[in-house]
Design a protein around this motif. Structure first.
Motif, PDB file in Angstrom:
ATOM      1  N   ALA A 188       0.843  -1.201   0.000  1.00  0.00           N
ATOM      2  CA  ALA A 188       0.000   0.000   0.000  1.00  0.00           C
ATOM      3  C   ALA A 188       0.875   1.246   0.000  1.00  0.00           C
ATOM      4  O   ALA A 188       0.456   2.311  -0.457  1.00  0.00           O
ATOM      5  CB  ALA A 188      -0.906  -0.019   1.227  1.00  0.00           C
ATOM      6  N   GLN A 189       2.104   1.080   0.522  1.00  0.00           N
ATOM      7  CA  GLN A 189       3.031   2.206   0.564  1.00  0.00           C
ATOM      8  C   GLN A 189       3.668   2.398  -0.813  1.00  0.00           C
ATOM      9  O   GLN A 189       4.082   1.431  -1.434  1.00  0.00           O
ATOM     10  CB  GLN A 189       4.133   1.939   1.604  1.00  0.00           C
TER      11      GLN A 189
ATOM     12  N   GLU B 119      -3.772  -2.502  -6.161  1.00  0.00           N
ATOM     13  CA  GLU B 119      -4.566  -3.623  -5.648  1.00  0.00           C
ATOM     14  C   GLU B 119      -4.298  -3.994  -4.193  1.00  0.00           C
ATOM     15  O   GLU B 119      -4.982  -4.858  -3.655  1.00  0.00           O
ATOM     16  CB  GLU B 119      -4.455  -4.833  -6.573  1.00  0.00           C
ATOM     17  N   ALA B 120      -3.314  -3.324  -3.551  1.00  0.00           N
ATOM     18  CA  ALA B 120      -3.210  -3.505  -2.095  1.00  0.00           C
ATOM     19  C   ALA B 120      -4.249  -2.631  -1.397  1.00  0.00           C
ATOM     20  O   ALA B 120      -4.417  -2.710  -0.190  1.00  0.00           O
ATOM     21  CB  ALA B 120      -1.814  -3.166  -1.602  1.00  0.00           C
ATOM     22  N   LEU B 121      -4.941  -1.796  -2.172  1.00  0.00           N
ATOM     23  CA  LEU B 121      -5.903  -0.865  -1.586  1.00  0.00           C
ATOM     24  C   LEU B 121      -7.333  -1.110  -2.033  1.00  0.00           C
ATOM     25  O   LEU B 121      -8.278  -0.868  -1.288  1.00  0.00           O
ATOM     26  CB  LEU B 121      -5.523   0.571  -1.963  1.00  0.00           C
TER      27      LEU B 121
ATOM     28  N   VAL C  99       8.306  -0.476   2.969  1.00  0.00           N
ATOM     29  CA  VAL C  99       7.617  -0.951   4.176  1.00  0.00           C
ATOM     30  C   VAL C  99       8.614  -1.128   5.315  1.00  0.00           C
ATOM     31  O   VAL C  99       8.446  -0.582   6.398  1.00  0.00           O
ATOM     32  CB  VAL C  99       6.870  -2.279   3.917  1.00  0.00           C
TER      33      VAL C  99
ATOM     34  N   GLU D 178      -2.004  10.292  -1.726  1.00  0.00           N
ATOM     35  CA  GLU D 178      -2.449   8.992  -2.202  1.00  0.00           C
ATOM     36  C   GLU D 178      -3.015   9.074  -3.614  1.00  0.00           C
ATOM     37  O   GLU D 178      -3.516  10.111  -4.030  1.00  0.00           O
ATOM     38  CB  GLU D 178      -3.536   8.465  -1.275  1.00  0.00           C
TER      39      GLU D 178
END
Lengths: 520, 136
Positions: free
Chosen positions: A292-293, A324-326, A427, A438
C-alpha cells in the motif's frame, strides 16, 4: 537488436528440448515464436450490465478471451438478497443470481468465437449450467463453447476457503462437470488446477508446486474412477500458478511442474498422448507482494514477476495493478498492468528463444531441488491416502494438514520479515515518499447492491414458480443418486430462472454443508 | 479492565463472506507471541455472532480482518451489535482498508485501523492501545 541471428532454442544436441518429453523446457517446440502468451486480464464488478460493458471494451481493444470475476455471494452460491450477502454484492466481481444476469453479462457477445474463463469453484457446476443455457438460448450450441472453468474445489478447503459442501460431495460435482464437458463440450477446459491461492494464503513455492500437482493427480484419479479414459480428459486440465518476487525460484517451479506432471501422467496414470502429459499453465503475479506504501513501486514488482512467468514458459498471464493492495484496480492502473506485459512481449525480445535459462547451473539445480521437495510432499500425501492421491488430498483436508502447513509457512515468512531478515521496499526500508499524496482508487458504492436486489426481485416475480419448484425437486432427486450426472438437472433449472442460491440450497439439503474447524 | 501489565484477551474474527484467512491467522499467532490470549471463531461470522462471542468470552478487544471491501458496511455493524449488548468492547480492523476510509470508520466507533503491511509491533501496540483507551 544487433541483428545476431537467433536459434529458436539453445542446448546440447543430446539434451532436453521444449516440446519433447518430459517437457521441462516447455510444452511446445516453438514456444512464443509462433504465438505469444495470451494476455488474459481478469475483470468483473457491479452488475452484469456493467461487466458486459467492460467485456466489450476488452474485446474491442484486441483481447481474444474474457475472464470473469464473480462477487463473493456468487462464489459462495448465495443470492444477492441473502442476509449474508450484505455489503458484498458486486464488490469483488460481478453478481449473478439467475439466467437473466447471465444473459446480460454476455449480451451481444458471440460466445462461439471467443473463449471465456470463469473463476468459480463451489457453484462451478451451477454457473457452467447457466452459461450453457444462456449460450444455447442465444443460438450457440454447447459443443462450440470454448473456455475454462476454474472448478478446483480442493484448493478451496486448503487455501481460498470459498467452500459450501463437504469435500466428497463437492468432488462428485467436479466429476459431473468433467464427465459432462468431456462428452458434450470438446472445446471446454474442465478444471484449472490452481496453486495461485495456495501461495497467496502463505505457502512456500515448493508447497504451491506440490499441493497443486497433488490436487491435479486427485482429479485424474477421480475421473478414472468415473470410468473416463485418462487421455479423454487429461488434455482438458490446465494449471494456474503464482509468480512471486523470488525470480529464479519461480522459474524453477514452472520447469519442475512440467517435468513432474509429464512423468506422473505417463508412469503412474498411463497417459499415452502428448497432450495428456504437457502441463499448460496460466500465471498471475503475486497479489501479496504488492504494498500500500508507494504503490507505483508495485509496477516494478509486477514487471519482474511477469518476466519470471514468461521465462518459465507460461501460456497466459494476468498482471496485477499497482493499486490492488488498496482496492480493485482503476481502468488506468489496469491498463498500465497490461502495458507491462506488452513491454515484455513486444519490446524486450525475451520471447524469441524458448527456455532461455535452460542449462544455467543455478536454474537447473533449483529446478531439481523444487522437484525433490515436491516429491517428498507427494510421498506424504500418498501415505495419508494409503496409495491414493485422491484420498490423500481429502484426508489431508479433513485433518487440517494442508491448512496447517500453509499457516505455518505464512507465519514463518512474517516472522522473518519482523526479524528484519526480509526487506520490503517502502515498508521495512526506504520509506522516504510514503507520506506523499495517495492515488485515486476505485470506489464501489452500495448502489449496485440495491440495483441487483431489485433485479432479482423482478426476475422472481416474472418466472413460473411451479416450473422452478419442479426443476428443484428433480435436482434434489438426482443429487441423492450419486450415479446420476447433475448437469442436465442444473441446466433445466437455470432455464426456468431458478437462482444460484436456490440450486445450491437444494443440493446442500442432500449434501450438507462444510464447516471448517478453525486452527491458529 | 486489563492494562499492559496484565494479560489481555482478544477475539480475532472474520465477518461476512471473505475467506482470506492468512492475515487473521498470522496476527493471531503474533498476538500470542506477545503474551496476549487469542480466540478465533473461524470464517463466515456475522456481526451478531462476533458480538455474542466477544461478550461470552469476556474479551478486551475485538480484531476484525477484512480484505473484501465490505468493511464500510460490516465493521460499523459489529460495533453496533456489541454496544447493543450494553458493553463497549473496542474494535480494531486490519486488512485492505484505504486511508480514505479511516475517518468514516473512526466516526462509526472503530478504535484502531491497521493498513496493509502493518508490522507485528504495530499490530500489538494498536491492540494494547485500544484496550488501554477503553479502560480509561
Amino acid at each position: 537488436m544487433s541483428g545476431i541471428p537467433l536459434e529458436p532454442v539453445y542446448g546440447p544436441e543430446d539434451g532436453d528440448f521444449p516440446g519433447v518429453y518430459p517437457y521441462t523446457r516447455g510444452p511446445y517446440a516453438s514456444m512464443y515464436r509462433s504465438k505469444l502468451w495470451t494476455m488474459r486480464m481478469f475483470a468483473g464488478f457491479g452488475t452484469a450490465i456493467d461487466t458486459n460493458q467492460r467485456f466489450k471494451e476488452i474485446l474491442k481493444s484486441g483481447g481474444d478471451g474474457l475472464s470473469t470475476a464473480f462477487d463473493m455471494p456468487t462464489l459462495l452460491g448465495l443470492d444477492s438478497d441473502d442476509p449474508m450477502s450484505l455489503g458484498e454484492v458486486g464488490r469483488c466481481g460481478v453478481a449473478i443470481d439467475t439466467l437473466a444476469d447471465m444473459s446480460d453479462l454476455f449480451s451481444d457477445i458471440d460466445l462461439g468465437s471467443i473463449t471465456t474463463s470463469m473463476t468459480i469453484n463451489s457453484p462451478a457446476a451451477v454457473l457452467l449450467a447457466m452459461f450453457v443455457a444462456q449460450a444455447e438460448n442465444a443460438g450457440v450450441p454447447r459443443a462450440k463453447l470454448g473456455g475454462t472453468l476454474q472448478n478446483d474445489i480442493l484448493k478451496e478447503y486448503q487455501a481460498q476457503k470459498e467452500f459450501v459442501f463437504p469435500p466428497r460431495q463437492s468432488m462428485r460435482l467436479v466429476r459431473d462437470t468433467v464427465a459432462f464437458t468431456a462428452a458434450e463440450m470438446p472445446r471446454w477446459n474442465s478444471i484449472s488446477i490452481s496453486g495461485y491461492h495456495i501461495r497467496e494464503a502463505g505457502s512456500t513455492a515448493a508447497e504451491e508446486l506440490a499441493f497443486t500437482l497433488a490436487n491435479g493427480f486427485a482429479y485424474v484419479e477421480l475421473a478414472r474412477q468415473a470410468g473416463l479414459p485418462v487421455d479423454a480428459f487429461a488434455p482438458r486440465l490446465s494449471f494456474f500458478f503464482n509468480a512471486h518476487i523470488d525470480f529464479f525460484e519461480e522459474i524453477a517451479k514452472y520447469r519442475a511442474a512440467r517435468r513432474i506432471w509429464a512423468r506422473w501422467m505417463k508412469e503412474r496414470y498411463g497417459a499415452t498422448t502428448e497432450r495428456s502429459m504437457q502441463l499448460r499453465f496460466h500465471t498471475q503475479t503475486a497479489g501479496v507482494s504488492l504494498t500500500a506504501q508507494q504503490p507505483e513501486v508495485n509496477i516494478v514488482r509486477t514487471a519482474i514477476e511477469a518476466l519470471a512467468g514468461v521465462l518459465g514458459g507460461t501460456q497466459s498471464l494476468h498482471t496485477n495493478s499497482m493499486d490492488e493492495a488498496l482496492a480493485l484496480p482503476t481502468e488506468r492502473s489496469a491498463r498500465i498492468a497490461l502495458r507491462t506485459q506488452q513491454v515484455i512481449g513486444y519490446e524486450t525480445n525475451v520471447a524469441h528463444v524458448a527456455d532461455p535459462l535452460g542449462g544455467s547451473y543455478y536454474v537447473e539445480a533449483l529446478t531439481d531441488e523444487m522437484e525433490r521437495r515436491a516429491e517428498e510432499i507427494f510421498a506424504k500425501i500418498d501415505e495419508m491416502g494409503h496409495g491414493s492421491m485422491l484420498e490423500g488430498c481429502i484426508v489431508g483436508i479433513d485433518e487440517n494438514w494442508f491448512q496447517g502447513r500453509i499457516a505455518d509457512s505464512a507465519y514463518e515468512l512474517e516472522r522473518a520479515f519482523n526479524r528484519g531478515e526480509r526487506t520490503i521496499v517502502g515498508v521495512s526500508k526506504f520509506l522516504e515518499g510514503n507520506e506523499e499524496d495517495e492515488m485515486d482508487i476505485l470506489k464501489i458504492t452500495n448502489a449496485d447492491e440495491k440495483k441487483q436486489r431489485e433485479r432479482l426481485s423482478s426476475v422472481k416475480q416474472d418466472r413460473n414458480e411451479a416450473a422452478v419448484q419442479d426443476a428443484l425437486d428433480r435436482l434434489a432427486k438426482d443429487a441423492v443418486d450419486t450415479e446420476v450426472n447433475l448437469m442436465p438437472a442444473l441446466i433445466d433449472a437455470s432455464n426456468v430462472y431458478a437462482t444460484v442460491g436456490e440450486m445450491m440450497n437444494t443440493m446442500a439439503g442432500v449434501f450438507g454443508r462444510h464447516v471448517e474447524v478453525p486452527i491458529i | 479492565m486489563n492494562t499492559e501489565n496484565t494479560s489481555l484477551r482478544v477475539l480475532v474474527a472474520k465477518v461476512g463472506l471473505d475467506g482470506h484467512d492468512r492475515g487473521v491467522k498470522v496476527v493471531a499467532r503474533l498476538l500470542r507471541d506477545a503474551g496476549i490470549e487469542v480466540i478465533y471463531t473461524g470464517l463466515f461470522q456475522t456481526p451478531e455472532t462476533v458480538a455474542a462471542a466477544a461478550v461470552d468470552e469476556d474479551v478486551d478487544v475485538v480484531g476484525l480482518s477484512m480484505l473484501s471491501g465490505a468493511h464500510m458496511t460490516l465493521a460499523p455493524l459489529v460495533v453496533a451489535a456489541i454496544r447493543a449488548r450494553g458493553v463497549d468492547i473496542p474494535v480494531v480492523i486490519g486488512g485492505i482498508v484505504p486511508n480514505s476510509d479511516v475517518a468514516e470508520l473512526k466516526a462509526a466507533g472503530i478504535a484502531e485501523i491497521l493498513g496493509p503491511g502493518a508490522p507485528a509491533d504495530e499490530v500489538v501496540a494498536a491492540v494494547r492501545r485500544a484496550a488501554a483507551n477503553a479502560a480509561v
